[in-house]
Design a protein around this motif. Structure first.
Motif, PDB file in Angstrom:
ATOM      1  N   GLY A   1     -58.494  20.976  -6.091  1.00 38.73           N
ATOM      2  CA  GLY A   1     -59.292  20.878  -7.385  1.00 38.73           C
ATOM      3  C   GLY A   1     -58.570  21.023  -8.619  1.00 38.73           C
ATOM      4  O   GLY A   1     -57.046  21.436  -8.281  1.00 38.73           O
ATOM      5  N   GLY A   2     -58.790  20.673  -9.519  1.00 43.84           N
ATOM      6  CA  GLY A   2     -58.138  21.008 -10.786  1.00 43.84           C
ATOM      7  C   GLY A   2     -58.692  20.138 -12.019  1.00 43.84           C
ATOM      8  O   GLY A   2     -59.666  19.868 -12.064  1.00 43.84           O
ATOM      9  N   LEU A   3     -57.637  20.241 -13.059  1.00 44.38           N
ATOM     10  CA  LEU A   3     -58.175  19.538 -14.194  1.00 44.38           C
ATOM     11  C   LEU A   3     -57.370  18.112 -14.171  1.00 44.38           C
ATOM     12  O   LEU A   3     -56.267  17.930 -13.981  1.00 44.38           O
ATOM     13  CB  LEU A   3     -57.687  20.569 -15.519  1.00 44.38           C
ATOM     14  N   VAL A   4     -58.097  17.013 -14.596  1.00 45.71           N
ATOM     15  CA  VAL A   4     -57.534  15.695 -14.556  1.00 45.71           C
ATOM     16  C   VAL A   4     -58.193  14.995 -15.558  1.00 45.71           C
ATOM     17  O   VAL A   4     -59.333  15.268 -16.071  1.00 45.71           O
ATOM     18  CB  VAL A   4     -57.673  14.876 -13.292  1.00 45.71           C
ATOM     19  N   GLN A   5     -57.457  14.038 -16.288  1.00 45.70           N
ATOM     20  CA  GLN A   5     -58.009  13.285 -17.396  1.00 45.70           C
ATOM     21  C   GLN A   5     -59.006  12.166 -16.808  1.00 45.70           C
ATOM     22  O   GLN A   5     -58.555  11.719 -15.586  1.00 45.70           O
ATOM     23  CB  GLN A   5     -56.824  12.553 -18.336  1.00 45.70           C
ATOM     24  N   PRO A   6     -59.678  11.570 -17.604  1.00 45.80           N
ATOM     25  CA  PRO A   6     -60.640  10.522 -17.136  1.00 45.80           C
ATOM     26  C   PRO A   6     -59.434   9.150 -16.562  1.00 45.80           C
ATOM     27  O   PRO A   6     -58.703   8.976 -17.406  1.00 45.80           O
ATOM     28  CB  PRO A   6     -61.280   9.961 -18.466  1.00 45.80           C
ATOM     29  N   GLY A   7     -59.921   8.728 -15.554  1.00 46.68           N
ATOM     30  CA  GLY A   7     -58.983   7.578 -15.046  1.00 46.68           C
ATOM     31  C   GLY A   7     -57.910   8.042 -14.003  1.00 46.68           C
ATOM     32  O   GLY A   7     -57.300   7.351 -13.314  1.00 46.68           O
ATOM     33  N   GLY A   8     -57.959   9.490 -14.074  1.00 39.64           N
ATOM     34  CA  GLY A   8     -57.028  10.036 -13.048  1.00 39.64           C
ATOM     35  C   GLY A   8     -57.254  10.102 -11.602  1.00 39.64           C
ATOM     36  O   GLY A   8     -58.560   9.933 -11.457  1.00 39.64           O
ATOM     37  N   SER A   9     -56.620  10.727 -10.728  1.00 43.47           N
ATOM     38  CA  SER A   9     -56.855  10.939  -9.563  1.00 43.47           C
ATOM     39  C   SER A   9     -56.702  12.310  -8.995  1.00 43.47           C
ATOM     40  O   SER A   9     -55.907  12.955  -9.503  1.00 43.47           O
ATOM     41  CB  SER A   9     -55.888  10.183  -8.611  1.00 43.47           C
ATOM     42  N   LEU A  10     -57.328  12.848  -7.918  1.00 46.89           N
ATOM     43  CA  LEU A  10     -57.172  14.110  -7.396  1.00 46.89           C
ATOM     44  C   LEU A  10     -57.493  13.772  -5.808  1.00 46.89           C
ATOM     45  O   LEU A  10     -58.303  12.807  -5.305  1.00 46.89           O
ATOM     46  CB  LEU A  10     -58.273  15.205  -7.973  1.00 46.89           C
TER      47      LEU A  10
END
Length: 115
Positions: A9-18
């Protein structure tokens, strides 16, 4: 006892991937189903995706085409590739496993989608 441990898990910007991963340990025979649920603040827990031991998958409508679930039966792991993330995907993601009639849950991993 069966333990499920999430990671990724974590912090990601919209449009990003995890990519989330879950590893099972303990007294494991065979998971009939494994998968992911999520719970956002002040909302009920909801299914994200599940996969059975024969590979049959099921996705929530909101994540179809963006998320992909996979599992390794030999290693007792399940993963969730999340692409094109949206702010509405922000939640605690919980790993789930079912052995016969018994359900097991991980502690959860936070996913935050924010600019």
């Amino acid at each position: 006892q069966v333990l499920l441990k999430e990671s990724g898990g974590g912090l990601v910007q919209p449009g990003g991937s995890l990519r989330l991963s879950c590893a099972a340990s303990g007294s494991i025979f065979k998971f009939n189903a494994m998968g992911w649920y999520r719970q956002a603040p002040d909302k009920a827990r909801e299914l994200v995706a599940t996969v059975t031991s024969d590979g049959t998958t099921n996705y929530a409508y909101s994540v179809k085409g963006r998320f992909t679930i996979s599992r390794d039966n030999a290693k007792h792991t399940v993963s969730l590739q999340m692409n094109n993330l949206k702010t509405d995907d922000t939640a605690v993601y919980l790993c789930y496993g079912r052995i016969f009639a018994n359900d097991y849950w991980g502690q959860g991993t936070q996913v935050t989608v924010s600019s």
